[in-house]
Design a protein around this motif. Structure first.
Motif, mmCIF file in Angstrom:
data_model
loop_
_atom_site.group_PDB
_atom_site.id
_atom_site.type_symbol
_atom_site.label_atom_id
_atom_site.label_comp_id
_atom_site.label_asym_id
_atom_site.label_seq_id
_atom_site.Cartn_x
_atom_site.Cartn_y
_atom_site.Cartn_z
ATOM 1 N N SER A 177 1.105 -1.645 -0.073
ATOM 2 C CA SER A 177 0.211 0.109 -0.377
ATOM 3 C C SER A 177 0.763 1.763 -0.042
ATOM 4 O O SER A 177 0.694 2.707 -0.221
ATOM 5 N N PRO A 244 -5.941 2.906 1.835
ATOM 6 C CA PRO A 244 -4.332 3.020 1.109
ATOM 7 C C PRO A 244 -4.515 3.624 -0.253
ATOM 8 O O PRO A 244 -3.850 4.691 -0.692
ATOM 9 N N GLY A 245 -4.930 2.624 -1.341
ATOM 10 C CA GLY A 245 -4.453 2.661 -2.865
ATOM 11 C C GLY A 245 -5.437 4.210 -3.691
ATOM 12 O O GLY A 245 -4.890 5.096 -4.190
#
Length: 270
Positions: A177, A244-245
Motif C-alpha cells: 500500500s 490506501p490506494g
C-alpha cells in the motif's frame, strides 16, 4: 546515578505532565485571514477521497503570530473547502510553522500537514503585510491596509480534515500500500473566540514554488481579508479508515519530495 533525562518517565511524572497540559491558559494569536473563490476543478483535484468539494470552491489562508509564553510562534494554514459525510469544513494543504516543537504535536498526533517555514505578520500604522515562505520563496503574501473595525462574531465551531498516516519503511509496505499501517481520516473540531477584528482592503499574491504549489489555486474572486485576535481549542476524532490506494497519490502533499521536480508543469505554461 544522576537522572538520565532520556530515560523513562515515572508514572507520577507522566501524570504531572498530563495535568499541566490540561490547565493550559487560553492562547491568543494575531493574524491575517484571506478568503477567496478559486477554480472549482483545481479545488476538487487536491481533495483525496473520501473528501468531496462543497458547493463553493473556497480557499482560506491564515497567517498568525501566536502568543505562547516565552515561545512566540509563527503559524500558517492554506486550506480548501471540503466536505465529508455531511460535514463541511476545511482541508489544509500546507501549514508552515516556525518551530519544530509546533510540528510534532499536530503532525504526529492529528496528521496535520505541518512543515517548517517562515511566517510574517507585520503592521505599521494602517499598513498590513503577512506572508508564508519556505525555501526562500514567499509563496503566499497578503498585503493591504486596515479600512475599519468589524463587529465581533459569536463564538464559532469549525472542522478541519486531516489524514494520519506513516509512509512504509521499505517504500511499499507489507501489503504493497505504501504505508506502514492503514491511514485514517481525522475530524478536528475547533471552537474559536474573537476579541478584535478589522477589515483589510488589499490583495493576495500567490507565487510559484515547486514545493508549495499553491499558485495552482488562483484568486478568481476575493471574498475578504481580515486582521483579528483569536483563541481556539481543538479536539480530534478518527472517523474513518481510508483506502490506501486512493490516498497514496496524494501523500506527496505532506512532504518535500525531491521527485516533485519530475512532475509536469501546470497546464497552459510555456
Amino acid at each position: 546515578m544522576a537522572r538520565v533525562r532520556y530515560g523513562a518517565r515515572t508514572g507520577a511524572e507522566a501524570a504531572a505532565a498530563r495535568a499541566a497540559h490540561s490547565r493550559l491558559p487560553a492562547v491568543w494569536s494575531t493574524g491575517v485571514t484571506a478568503l477567496w473563490e478559486s477554480d472549482p476543478d483545481a479545488v476538487a483535484a487536491v481533495l483525496p477521497p473520501p473528501l468531496e468539494p462543497t458547493g463553493r470552491p473556497l480557499v482560506r489562508v491564515n497567517i498568525s503570530k501566536v502568543d505562547l509564553p516565552g515561545y512566540p510562534l509563527g503559524a500558517g494554514s492554506f486550506a480548501v473547502a471540503a466536505a465529508h459525510d455531511g460535514v463541511e469544513g476545511w482541508y489544509p494543504l500546507v501549514m508552515p510553522m516556525t518551530h519544530e516543537r509546533a510540528l510534532t504535536g499536530g503532525r504526529e498526533v492529528f496528521g496535520e500537514p505541518k512543515k517548517l517555514g517562515e511566517v510574517t505578520v507585520e503592521r505599521e500604522g494602517l499598513t498590513v503585510r503577512a506572508a508564508l515562505a519556505r525555501h526562500g520563496i514567499a509563496f503566499v503574501e497578503v498585503r493591504g491596509a486596515v479600512s475599519g473595525p468589524l463587529p465581533l462574531p459569536e463564538p464559532a465551531r469549525r472542522t478541519d480534515f486531516y489524514f494520519k498516516f506513516l509512509p512504509a519503511v521499505d517504500g511499499s509496505g507489507a501489503d504493497g500500500s505504501g504505508f506502514d499501517a492503514g491511514p485514517v481520516l481525522v475530524h478536528c473540531v475547533r471552537d474559536e473566540r474573537v476579541r478584535g477584528l478589522e477589515r483589510i482592503t488589499g490583495d493576495v499574491v500567490l507565487r510559484e514554488s515547486v514545493y508549495d504549489p499553491v499558485a495552482d489555486l488562483p484568486v478568481r474572486e476575493l471574498v475578504g481579508i481580515t486582521l483579528g485576535e483569536r483563541t481556539t481549542d481543538q479536539k480530534g476524532t478518527v472517523v474513518a479508515r481510508v483506502d490506501p490506494g486512493e490516498l497514496l497519490p496524494y501523500a506527496h502533499q505532506r512532504y518535500d519530495d525531491p521527485h516533485q521536480l519530475l512532475d509536469g508543469p501546470p497546464e497552459g505554461s510555456a
